[in-house]
Every structure is written in structure tokens, then in C-alpha cells.
Enzyme design. Structure first.
Site, mmCIF file in Angstrom:
data_model
loop_
_atom_site.group_PDB
_atom_site.id
_atom_site.type_symbol
_atom_site.label_atom_id
_atom_site.label_comp_id
_atom_site.label_asym_id
_atom_site.label_seq_id
_atom_site.Cartn_x
_atom_site.Cartn_y
_atom_site.Cartn_z
ATOM 1 N N LEU A 1 11.586 -20.457 -4.020
ATOM 2 C CA LEU A 1 10.574 -19.616 -3.394
ATOM 3 C C LEU A 1 9.335 -19.612 -4.279
ATOM 4 O O LEU A 1 9.459 -19.595 -5.507
ATOM 5 C CB LEU A 1 11.091 -18.188 -3.202
ATOM 6 N N HIS B 1 3.132 3.534 -8.815
ATOM 7 C CA HIS B 1 2.883 2.121 -9.126
ATOM 8 C C HIS B 1 4.082 1.509 -9.854
ATOM 9 O O HIS B 1 4.442 0.356 -9.597
ATOM 10 C CB HIS B 1 1.630 1.993 -9.991
ATOM 11 N N ASP C 1 0.827 -1.205 0.000
ATOM 12 C CA ASP C 1 0.000 0.000 0.000
ATOM 13 C C ASP C 1 0.867 1.261 0.000
ATOM 14 O O ASP C 1 1.971 1.272 0.549
ATOM 15 C CB ASP C 1 -0.893 -0.005 1.247
#
Length: 250
Positions: free
Chosen positions: A136, A42, A25
Site C-alpha cells: 500500500l 490530534h 477533520d
């Protein structure tokens, strides 16, 4: 493979979280404070994803889940949604080879039917290319909502067990979008807000929460280490007492 719920079995508590989930966020606010367009935030946020993925892999984290686009984000201005979709596609195209070379598996979960067919195809190909990677597992939650996840799991459960008079927790959990991953050990939300915003509602039952004022574009590997240090300081009891933990300590 499915994992036992933390309400049914006590998971191993390790110095490094096995699974970290993050709400990324503050991209727009980071940009606004710098007199830049929201999209610049962004874009910077996508760049930070790469650093955090690499940092998690280096620290031994096995699963990293990122909330990229919620089912509620469609309420944003259409031009911002369009730019986010474009950014998502470019990120997939630009980072896939590097993820594969670094032995990282990519999963994308959510209701992808609302996305452009080309993006859906790219997701399928990316998941297929990285399916055997083991270092991962990076999960991107896109057009995802915790309530959506539970409802789609219920629908699949009922379809699999028609006419059943009752259900057990494991009957539903095996149909959740992230049944392939253990529940998160550590939840991080950047940007100063302190809520989970319809993210992994089922899975966060016993997850340790960490909220930071740092905006996502500034959340680097050093900030990640602070979150992990906070996690290490927690006493994870899972319904037990502190005395029980002391008695069970080696």
C-alpha cells in the site's frame, strides 16, 4: 509511472476503491466535546491513522492519501501549529519501522520547505527506506493545497517545454505532486463538513464523495467499511449513460 486522467480514459471500477483520499477533520471538536484540550484530539487522530492504514491494506486498497496539514492551516494559533509539527515528527519516528515491516510505502507531498530542517530530513529518509514497498502507498499531504499543486505543476511544465504554443492535459498531470498514483476512487471527509477545502482539486474530477458526521478520532475500520459500502452502491458512469453500462456488463 503516470496514470491517465478520468477525463481522458475510463478507469477500471472495482468493488474496493483502488485509491482512497481522506480529509481527517474533527480532531479538535472531538476533544472539546469530551472537555479535553484540542491537542488530545490530534493525538487520538494520529492513533486512528494506524488503524485505517492497516484496515485499507487488509481490504486491498492500494493507495491511501491523508490530508494532514493544509497550506491554510498555518492560520491556526501558533502553539497549535507547533504541537502539530511535533506530533508529526513523533509519528514518523514511531511508525516508520512498522510501516516498513508491513510493506507500506510512505510518500509526503506538499511544500515542505516551510518545515523544520530536521523534519524535512526525516521525511527524505522515511521515503527512501520504504521506496520499494508494494502492499500500500500511504501519502501524507503536509503544507499541501490543490491550487499550490496545480501552480507548481504549471511552472514545471513551462520550464520543460519553453516556448510551447499550447499544452495537453497530460503535459501538466505528469508534474502534479501525486503523478505516481491513480486518481482517487473514493473521497472521505469526516467531521460533518461538506467541502473539499483545496484538496486534490485536479485529481477529484470524477471521484465519489462521502461525507460523515463522525469525527476523525472515532472513524474506525467499521466506519471505513460503511464508506466503502456506499462507494459500491454508486453507478460510476464517467460521462456515459446507464444503458451503456448495462450493455457493457459481462
Amino acid at each position: 509511472m503516470t496514470y491517465s486522467s478520468s477525463t481522458q480514459a475510463v478507469p477500471d471500477v472495482l468493488p474496493v476503491p483502488r485509491h482512497i483520499a481522506i480529509i481527517m477533520d474533527g480532531n479538535g471538536r472531538w476533544a472539546t466535546k469530551r472537555l479535553m484540550p484540542r491537542f488530545a484530539g490530534h493525538k487520538r487522530g494520529v492513533d486512528m491513522v494506524q488503524e485505517i492504514v492497516e484496515a485499507c491494506a487488509a481490504r486491498g486498497v492500494e493507495y491511501l492519501t491523508l490530508f494532514a496539514f493544509s497550506s491554510e492551516n498555518w492560520r491556526r494559533p501558533p502553539e497549535e501549529v507547533s504541537l502539530l509539527m511535533s506530533l508529526f515528527m513523533k509519528a514518523l519516528q514511531g511508525q516508520l519501522s512498522k510501516m516498513h515491516d508491513n510493506n507500506i510505502r510512505l510518500k509526503v507531498v506538499g511544500d515542505l520547505s516551510a518545515f523544520d530542517p530536521k523534519l524535512q530530513e526525516m521525511v527524505v529518509l522515511a521515503e527512501r527506506q520504504t521506496a520499494a514497498n508494494t502492499r500500500l502507498t500511504l501519502t501524507i499531504c503536509a503544507n499541501y493545497g490543490g491550487r499550490w499543486d496545480i501552480m507548481q505543476a504549471v511552472a514545471k511544465m513551462v520550464q520543460r517545454h519553453p516556448g510551447a504554443a499550447s499544452f495537453a492535459e497530460e503535459d501538466l498531470s505528469s508534474h502534479l505532486a501525486m503523478a505516481y498514483a491513480p486518481e482517487p476512487d473514493l473521497f472521505i471527509r469526516t467531521g460533518g463538513e461538506q467541502r473539499i477545502s483545496n484538496f486534490l482539486l485536479w485529481q477529484l474530477a470524477y471521484t465519489e464523495m462521502y461525507f460523515t458526521e463522525t469525527y476523525w478520532p472515532a472513524f474506525n475500520s467499521a466506519a471505513l467499511d460503511l464508506a466503502i459500502a456506499s462507494y459500491r452502491s454508486r453507478e460510476r458512469r464517467f460521462g456515459r449513460t446507464s444503458e451503456q453500462l448495462i450493455q457493457q456488463a459481462p
